[in-house]
Design a protein around this motif. Sequence first.
Motif, short mmCIF file in Angstrom:
data_model
loop_
_atom_site.label_atom_id
_atom_site.label_comp_id
_atom_site.label_asym_id
_atom_site.label_seq_id
_atom_site.Cartn_x
_atom_site.Cartn_y
_atom_site.Cartn_z
N ILE A 19 0.82 -1.22 0.00
CA ILE A 19 0.00 0.00 0.00
C ILE A 19 0.86 1.27 0.00
N ASP A 20 1.90 1.28 0.82
CA ASP A 20 2.74 2.49 0.92
C ASP A 20 3.31 2.88 -0.45
N GLY A 21 3.16 4.15 -0.77
CA GLY A 21 3.64 4.65 -2.05
C GLY A 21 2.63 4.58 -3.16
N SER A 22 1.44 4.06 -2.87
CA SER A 22 0.38 4.01 -3.89
C SER A 22 -0.36 5.35 -3.94
N ILE A 23 -1.09 5.55 -5.02
CA ILE A 23 -1.85 6.79 -5.23
C ILE A 23 -3.34 6.47 -5.19
N LYS A 77 -12.44 15.08 -2.76
CA LYS A 77 -11.81 16.39 -2.94
C LYS A 77 -10.53 16.50 -2.13
N GLU A 78 -10.55 15.87 -0.93
CA GLU A 78 -9.38 15.95 -0.03
C GLU A 78 -8.25 15.00 -0.44
N PHE A 79 -8.61 13.77 -0.93
CA PHE A 79 -7.61 12.71 -1.01
C PHE A 79 -7.34 12.15 -2.41
N ASN A 80 -8.22 12.40 -3.38
CA ASN A 80 -7.94 11.88 -4.72
C ASN A 80 -6.59 12.40 -5.23
N GLY A 81 -5.79 11.48 -5.77
CA GLY A 81 -4.50 11.86 -6.32
C GLY A 81 -3.37 11.89 -5.30
N LYS A 82 -3.67 11.63 -4.03
CA LYS A 82 -2.65 11.67 -2.99
C LYS A 82 -1.82 10.39 -2.98
N ASN A 83 -0.54 10.56 -2.78
CA ASN A 83 0.40 9.45 -2.56
C ASN A 83 0.38 9.14 -1.06
N ILE A 84 0.13 7.88 -0.70
CA ILE A 84 -0.17 7.59 0.70
C ILE A 84 0.70 6.48 1.30
N LYS A 85 0.61 6.40 2.61
CA LYS A 85 1.09 5.24 3.35
C LYS A 85 0.03 4.95 4.42
N LEU A 89 -2.45 3.40 14.77
CA LEU A 89 -2.14 4.37 15.83
C LEU A 89 -2.04 3.70 17.19
N ASP A 90 -0.90 3.82 17.83
CA ASP A 90 -0.71 3.42 19.24
C ASP A 90 -1.19 2.01 19.55
N LEU A 91 -1.01 1.10 18.61
CA LEU A 91 -1.42 -0.28 18.79
C LEU A 91 -2.89 -0.40 19.19
N GLU A 92 -3.70 0.55 18.75
CA GLU A 92 -5.15 0.46 18.90
C GLU A 92 -5.72 0.07 17.55
N ARG A 93 -6.99 -0.28 17.55
CA ARG A 93 -7.62 -0.66 16.28
C ARG A 93 -8.06 0.59 15.53
N VAL A 94 -7.05 1.41 15.23
CA VAL A 94 -7.25 2.65 14.49
C VAL A 94 -6.29 2.66 13.32
N VAL A 95 -6.84 2.68 12.12
CA VAL A 95 -6.02 2.72 10.90
C VAL A 95 -5.96 4.17 10.43
N VAL A 96 -4.77 4.62 10.07
CA VAL A 96 -4.62 5.98 9.56
C VAL A 96 -3.97 5.94 8.18
N VAL A 97 -4.58 6.66 7.25
CA VAL A 97 -4.05 6.82 5.91
C VAL A 97 -3.37 8.18 5.87
N LEU A 98 -2.05 8.16 5.62
CA LEU A 98 -1.25 9.38 5.70
C LEU A 98 -0.74 9.78 4.32
N PRO A 99 -1.26 10.85 3.74
CA PRO A 99 -0.69 11.37 2.49
C PRO A 99 0.74 11.84 2.71
N ASN A 100 1.58 11.65 1.72
CA ASN A 100 2.99 12.03 1.86
C ASN A 100 3.20 13.53 2.01
N ASP A 101 2.21 14.32 1.58
CA ASP A 101 2.36 15.78 1.73
C ASP A 101 1.90 16.28 3.10
#
Length: 333
Positions: A19-23, A77-85, A89-101
């Motif tokens: 997933i990391d580095g995908s758009i 509008k916020e995330f289309n076209g973003k390069n992500i990883k 978070l903190d070993l909780e059941r929370v997934v975070v998608v982080l744009p490289n910018d």
Amino acid sequence: MQMNIYELIKWLRINKKNIDGSIIKKIYRTYKNGIILELYKPGLEKKYLYLIPGNFVFLSNQKKNLESNSFILRLRKEFNGKNIKVDILDLERVVVVLPNDSSNYLVIELFSEGNIIVLDENWIIKYAMFYKDYKIRKIAKGEKYKVPTSSFSVPNKYEDFYNIIKNSNKKDIVRCLAIDLKLGGKYAEEFLKLSNIEKTKKSQDLSEKEIETLWNVYFNFINNNSILYDNRWVEDIDNVFENIFLKEIEEDTLEKEKQKYLKIIEEQEIALKEIEKKIEENRKIGEFLMKYAWIFSDYNIERIRKEFENLGINVDIKEEGRKIIIQLKDQKS
């Protein structure tokens, strides 16, 4: 069915490099309040990332989307076209998608009812799928995002594992594994079965050898990529949760169809009762007319009223054009 923390860690371990580095090409709405991120990356086999709040995440090569809504359009509008990883978070059941910018962050909570939250670069909530005040934390626009605090960390050393077992205040070892170690019931019972330990035994009563045997089962589990599904160990985590997702969609669809037909049946039963009521009313009218037809030999309202009074029948009589309308009043017994 919710992904537990161990399953989520394994899923991330398998898929992070893919997933990391995908758009993000496009974001779609799907079932169970979920979203799908369509990813682009050379060599990526499964390009649809399903993020189902309150449940699980998985990669798939098929897209089962629903019609977009305003929330989805805003995410696009916020995330289309973003390069992500992607991360946890903190070993909780929370997934975070982080744009490289580092412009905005997309947070998916897999615990409790679940939620999808968009944060700015300072982790301030911009908007969310659901807003709620949990007292210990608040999901509201302008609030600093907080992950529910927990003292738990996945034990990777025997000493930590041993201390959790020996210091547990749970009724028995199966509850200790399920709750204190956050394994859940199915893993707790499977581990004890593999270790040949009675599940009703108290944690404090386990011998050193039993704890070591249990540790070996646990250690093997956290260091491989298999999960327990349908009473067997499987390695394709994405396939497991995709199958669960598709099955739950089918069950939800069947339940909605069932409720639709139950509503139709209920409406038909109400209509039938109304028809039966009307039939009964017409039957009584027919009996009344048959019994008292002699009274209506002419259209003299005063005479008709007097005849009914002589019979002790209380009626209202009025004339409308060439019609006489008779309404029976409540009769005294």
